[in-house]
Design an enzyme around this catalytic site. Structure first.
Site, PDB file in Angstrom:
ATOM      1  N   CYS A   1       0.788  -1.236   0.000  1.00  0.00           N
ATOM      2  CA  CYS A   1       0.000   0.000   0.000  1.00  0.00           C
ATOM      3  C   CYS A   1       0.822   1.290   0.000  1.00  0.00           C
ATOM      4  O   CYS A   1       0.509   2.191  -0.780  1.00  0.00           O
ATOM      5  CB  CYS A   1      -1.081   0.016   1.075  1.00  0.00           C
ATOM      6  SG  CYS A   1      -0.845  -1.055   2.469  1.00  0.00           S
TER       7      CYS A   1
ATOM      8  N   ARG B   1       7.567 -10.937   5.335  1.00  0.00           N
ATOM      9  CA  ARG B   1       7.233 -10.765   6.744  1.00  0.00           C
ATOM     10  C   ARG B   1       7.953 -11.832   7.535  1.00  0.00           C
ATOM     11  O   ARG B   1       7.973 -12.989   7.135  1.00  0.00           O
ATOM     12  CB  ARG B   1       5.722 -10.927   6.937  1.00  0.00           C
ATOM     13  CG  ARG B   1       4.973  -9.883   6.159  1.00  0.00           C
ATOM     14  CD  ARG B   1       3.509 -10.172   6.132  1.00  0.00           C
ATOM     15  NE  ARG B   1       2.845  -9.163   5.311  1.00  0.00           N
ATOM     16  CZ  ARG B   1       1.534  -9.127   5.106  1.00  0.00           C
ATOM     17  NH1 ARG B   1       0.771 -10.031   5.659  1.00  0.00           N
ATOM     18  NH2 ARG B   1       1.009  -8.194   4.355  1.00  0.00           N
TER      19      ARG B   1
ATOM     20  N   GLN C   1       1.023 -10.976  -3.111  1.00  0.00           N
ATOM     21  CA  GLN C   1      -0.400 -10.671  -3.029  1.00  0.00           C
ATOM     22  C   GLN C   1      -0.905 -10.253  -4.406  1.00  0.00           C
ATOM     23  O   GLN C   1      -0.203  -9.549  -5.127  1.00  0.00           O
ATOM     24  CB  GLN C   1      -0.625  -9.509  -2.057  1.00  0.00           C
ATOM     25  CG  GLN C   1      -0.164  -9.801  -0.655  1.00  0.00           C
ATOM     26  CD  GLN C   1      -0.282  -8.582   0.234  1.00  0.00           C
ATOM     27  OE1 GLN C   1       0.159  -7.494  -0.136  1.00  0.00           O
ATOM     28  NE2 GLN C   1      -0.867  -8.747   1.393  1.00  0.00           N
TER      29      GLN C   1
ATOM     30  N   ASP D   1      -2.589  -7.886  -5.272  1.00  0.00           N
ATOM     31  CA  ASP D   1      -2.993  -6.697  -4.533  1.00  0.00           C
ATOM     32  C   ASP D   1      -3.506  -5.596  -5.458  1.00  0.00           C
ATOM     33  O   ASP D   1      -3.146  -5.547  -6.634  1.00  0.00           O
ATOM     34  CB  ASP D   1      -1.756  -6.169  -3.786  1.00  0.00           C
ATOM     35  CG  ASP D   1      -2.120  -5.454  -2.508  1.00  0.00           C
ATOM     36  OD1 ASP D   1      -3.326  -5.322  -2.227  1.00  0.00           O
ATOM     37  OD2 ASP D   1      -1.189  -5.030  -1.792  1.00  0.00           O
TER      38      ASP D   1
ATOM     39  N   HIS E   1      -5.080  -1.267  -4.964  1.00  0.00           N
ATOM     40  CA  HIS E   1      -5.602  -0.208  -4.104  1.00  0.00           C
ATOM     41  C   HIS E   1      -6.453   0.724  -4.934  1.00  0.00           C
ATOM     42  O   HIS E   1      -6.043   1.160  -5.991  1.00  0.00           O
ATOM     43  CB  HIS E   1      -4.455   0.529  -3.415  1.00  0.00           C
ATOM     44  CG  HIS E   1      -3.726  -0.371  -2.469  1.00  0.00           C
ATOM     45  ND1 HIS E   1      -2.629  -1.104  -2.852  1.00  0.00           N
ATOM     46  CD2 HIS E   1      -3.989  -0.711  -1.187  1.00  0.00           C
ATOM     47  CE1 HIS E   1      -2.234  -1.837  -1.825  1.00  0.00           C
ATOM     48  NE2 HIS E   1      -3.025  -1.628  -0.812  1.00  0.00           N
TER      49      HIS E   1
ATOM     50  N   LYS F   1     -12.249  -4.875   7.694  1.00  0.00           N
ATOM     51  CA  LYS F   1     -12.076  -5.723   6.524  1.00  0.00           C
ATOM     52  C   LYS F   1     -13.299  -6.617   6.324  1.00  0.00           C
ATOM     53  O   LYS F   1     -14.030  -6.902   7.265  1.00  0.00           O
ATOM     54  CB  LYS F   1     -10.893  -6.673   6.705  1.00  0.00           C
ATOM     55  CG  LYS F   1      -9.645  -6.073   7.242  1.00  0.00           C
ATOM     56  CD  LYS F   1      -8.507  -7.088   7.228  1.00  0.00           C
ATOM     57  CE  LYS F   1      -8.610  -8.108   8.326  1.00  0.00           C
ATOM     58  NZ  LYS F   1      -7.597  -9.158   8.253  1.00  0.00           N
TER      59      LYS F   1
ATOM     60  N   HIS G   1      -8.369  -1.427   0.043  1.00  0.00           N
ATOM     61  CA  HIS G   1      -7.306  -2.404  -0.201  1.00  0.00           C
ATOM     62  C   HIS G   1      -8.017  -3.709  -0.516  1.00  0.00           C
ATOM     63  O   HIS G   1      -8.952  -4.065   0.180  1.00  0.00           O
ATOM     64  CB  HIS G   1      -6.476  -2.670   1.045  1.00  0.00           C
ATOM     65  CG  HIS G   1      -5.915  -1.459   1.722  1.00  0.00           C
ATOM     66  ND1 HIS G   1      -4.583  -1.333   1.998  1.00  0.00           N
ATOM     67  CD2 HIS G   1      -6.492  -0.336   2.224  1.00  0.00           C
ATOM     68  CE1 HIS G   1      -4.357  -0.195   2.634  1.00  0.00           C
ATOM     69  NE2 HIS G   1      -5.503   0.439   2.779  1.00  0.00           N
TER      70      HIS G   1
END
Length: 737
Positions: free
Chosen positions: A408, A437, A455, A457, A459, A543, A589
């Site tokens: 993000c 991570r 991910q 991902d 946004h 979420k 997200h």
RNA sequence: GCUGCUGUAGCUCAGUGGUAGAGCGCGUCCUUGGUAAGGACGAGGUCCUGGGUUCAAAUCCCAGCAGCAGCUCCA
């Protein structure tokens, strides 16, 4: 008299002091024997308690009573809980000084947490089971009685059950009276209900032993948790054990190795997944699929680097919030790590958690100097704050990078890289972003929990007015994506913040209430069933999570859609509104798959390794009957490859029997058997893995067309249902005490 | 990270204080075969790593690493 309404609707009268068992006896001795519990006005209760006691004097008549017999799955939870008591009793007989904690039922059995110095191992299971069987054979009744708080405390104190005492004083502080169950000389604080006597417990087996924390808090004392399973018949127990065994065979780690999909090597590092060619093929196919969908929905692809400046993650909040779960920063200056450590120590010192001496500081100053950081401004006799400030100024002038833990902040920078008008919104930036991570070792699990993950991902930056519509579209995308692989066995969770621990989150109360309300509205409007769970939100916003179960029933979060009013504020994002004034955008997200690693891992289990044609890493295998047709087989392979199919040919010296078997076990969707007949007519005999008895002899062109159609439609013809996965929880978490 | 268990051939796993085992897979050869295993021969092991005990350790003990289960955590 009691007026009782039985399940068939008839109303009968019984004496005031009657229990459910008494009622059963009026019907027959066998029924009474089979009765394990009762449902009185819809609540499952002891069959041995007078019904009048259960409903109270003022209860309106008639009272509905249903006998729960050993044929009824509702009896399972009751029986399992009784089995937990029996296990606890057995443990207390075998080991001195056992402290009892909680002993609830689970979806497949029960457990009991013990505070016990002696370590129990699986080798001890036989003798524990032996002891349990003795208790069951003695068939002593479970007897309930109530006690006042003072009496309860004294009882538990006399029994030296300190954890029970603590629970009475904390967890049960609002209970005026407490119930106990006595079983022979074994006494336990317990809500119940229980089966009438221990003899009613039929098929039990101890399963495993593991650690657990008192009241689920890792800061508390660690206990030993003994797991058992219990069923209404030996046949059910055997069936269950068989299913557990079957389930283990579809474990993605087992299949991943067997089918050559991925590997995790300690030489590369814990939790770092190597996508082998076949696994990569599946992943690439999935990525290609979703990229096309995103284009249709107005997303634009972006790329960002794998690292970013620590300051950026300080602004976003990721670094301070998740430092412990991240790989250490990369420092440009040799003294970077030292100063970083130094600042943390000073902060701990300030907070009073550690002592940091003047001598320590002098040593650090000396070391920093050796490393090329003079730090002449350091106020050695100044305040802690002044010291921290000095070090922070030095630190901020150095390069400090973080392996990116989240995409993000990068996407936020892309948004901020140019001026935005409300006419440009929503801006939808999509990236298969790889993040790292440092998950704790005990949490790593195959592909489902890794340290490096990608991910799918994206946004979205939108105006407040656009949020609901955008959110809905995104939820539908997630649903569509999961549906496209036949994944329908999921649970939707609305993850809210923990209202008792608001300081765990960034942003204003107002933003949070607004965001949570939007999500709840959207889900309600869409008519989806969902469960709202407090404390599961991200630190920046609530979420909607899509939860699925793995082969042994553990739940994992796959897709997620998150609403965020907070990062735009922290990064001061703006767009120019129709009023020609700056406004703050709202961020969404979202990751429909979640991560490619976890999603693929789940898919392996979902399909038990047998991927549908469009996803199968090896779609077609050509099986020549003999060497004589190898040339023809090669030409078939070439034509299928040219038609876009992942095709191989089995040139081994095996007979066709063995080739078919190998292909069948390798879970290849289609086999093309070619012999002299086929070579002569330029045809192939198509053997469908799923319908091996319906072979077709087709021309190469027809065969290609047939397979093309199935692949393009992304047809999912078979999902191997795990009966284990669909096991309904029989009253999970029935442990108030 | 915590508790417990496990670590032997490419894979799945037996096994023992004194010369290392099976099945599958792999290689070579024979076989040229029509839909879930044709046959013969062969190669392959630092028994996780490091210490200790012992005449002798792959086996027993300790530590580390890795995996598994559970707990805790999960942006």
């Amino acid at each position: 008299m009691l007026q009782i309404q039985l399940p068939d609707g008839t109303i009968k009268e019984y004496p005031e002091n009657y229990t459910a068992i008494d009622i059963a006896k009026t019907i027959g001795e066998r029924l009474a024997n089979a009765t394990l519990a009762a449902e009185v006005n819809g609540t499952v209760v002891d069959a041995t308690r007078p019904i009048r006691d259960l409903v109270g004097d003022s209860s309106s008549q008639p009272i509905s009573v249903k006998l729960i017999t050993n044929k009824d799955t509702k009896a399972l939870a009751v029986m399992r809980h009784s089995a937990a008591h029996v296990m606890a009793r057995a443990i207390m007989r075998l080991y001195p000084g056992v402290g009892l904690a909680f002993g609830p039922t689970t979806g497949h059995g029960f457990y009991y947490d013990f505070d016990l110095a002696t370590k129990i191992s699986e080798d001890d299971f036989p003798r524990i089971e032996e002891e349990m069987k003795k208790i069951i054979a003695d068939a002593e009744p479970f007897e309930r009685f109530s006690a006042t708080r003072a009496e309860a405390l004294k009882l538990c104190g006399d029994l030296n059950q300190q954890l029970k005492c603590e629970h009475i004083e904390t967890g049960l502080a609002d209970h005026g009276s407490l119930s106990f169950y006595r079983q022979g000389n074994f006494l336990d604080l317990c809500r119940g209900p229980h089966v009438p006597d221990a003899g009613k417990i039929t098929a039990i087996k101890l399963v495993s032993v593991a650690g657990s924390y008192w009241k689920g808090d890792a800061n508390n004392k660690q206990l030993q948790r003994l797991y058992g399973t219990a069923w209404l018949s030996q046949k059910d127990l055997d069936e269950y054990l068989k299913q557990v065994d079957e389930a283990k065979k579809r474990d993605h780690r087992v299949l991943g190795k067997q089918l050559g999909l991925f590997s995790i090597s300690p030489d590369v590092g814990q939790g770092l997944c190597l996508w082998l060619p076949k696994g990569s093929t599946i992943r690439a196919t999935l990525e290609e699929f979703i990229k096309k969908e995103l284009l249709k929905l107005g997303y634009t692809p972006v790329y960002s680097p794998h690292i970013g400046r620590v300051e950026m993650y300080e602004t976003s909040g990721h670094f301070p919030y998740y430092r412990d779960a991240q790989f250490s920063p990369i420092f440009g200056h040799d003294a970077g790590a030292l100063v970083d450590f130094w600042i943390r120590k000073l902060r701990e010192h300030k907070a009073g958690t550690t002592v940091f001496s003047l001598d320590d500081e002098k040593k650090l100053l000396e070391s920093a100097k050796v490393m090329g950081a003079a730090l002449t401004e350091y106020p050695i006799s100044g305040s802690v704050d002044a010291k921290i400030d000095t070090l922070r100024i030095w630190e901020k002038n150095q390069e400090r990078y973080l392996l990116k833990p989240m995409n993000c902040p990068h996407h936020v920078q892309m948004y901020a890289s140019q001026q935005r008008s409300y006419r440009d919104l929503p801006v939808r930036l999509a990236e298969f972003g790889t993040v790292y991570r440092h998950e704790k070792t005990g949490e790593l699990n195959g592909m489902l929990r890794v340290r490096g993950l990608t991910q799918d991902d994206a946004h979205m930056f939108c105006t407040p007015d656009q949020v609901e519509e955008e959110f809905k579209a995104t939820l539908n995308l997630v649903k569509f994506v999961l549906g496209s692989v036949g994944l329908e066995d999921y649970r939707v969770q609305l993850s809210l913040r923990d209202s008792k621990n608001k300081d765990k989150y960034v942003g204003s109360d107002e933003n949070w209430s607004k965001a949570e309300a939007v999500l709840r509205n959207v889900l309600t409007e869409m008519g989806w069933s969902f469960s709202a769970v407090e404390g599961e939100a991200a630190f920046y916003g609530p979420k909607t999570d899509f939860m699925v179960r793995d082969c042994i029933g553990r739940e994992w979060q796959l897709g997620t859609v998150q609403l965020d009013f907070n990062l735009p504020e922290r990064f001061k994002l703006e767009y120019v509104g129709p009023d020609n004034k700056p406004h703050r955008p709202v961020m969404i997200h979202r990751a429909p798959f979640g991560s490619m690693e976890r999603f693929t891992g789940m898919l392996i289990e979902h399909f038990a390794g047998a991927f549908p044609l469009w996803l199968a890493p090896e779609q077609v295998r050509v099986l020549p009957i003999s060497d004589k047709v190898n040339d023809f087989a090669q030409s078939v392979e070439r034509r299928f490859r040219e038609a876009g199919f992942r095709t191989t040919t089995d040139y081994s010296s095996n007979r066709v029997n063995a080739k078919v078997r190998d292909a069948q076990l390798a879970l290849i969707p289609y086999m093309l058997v070619v012999g002299e007949k086929e070579a002569a007519t330029d045809t192939v005999t198509v053997r469908d893995r799923l319908e091996a008895d319906k072979q077709q002899n087709l021309s190469v062109i027809e065969a290609i067309a047939k397979l093309r159609e199935e692949a393009d439609a992304r047809r999912v013809r078979q999902v191997v249902k795990s009966s284990f996965r669909s096991f309904e929880s029989a009253g999970e978490e029935a442990n108030e005490y």
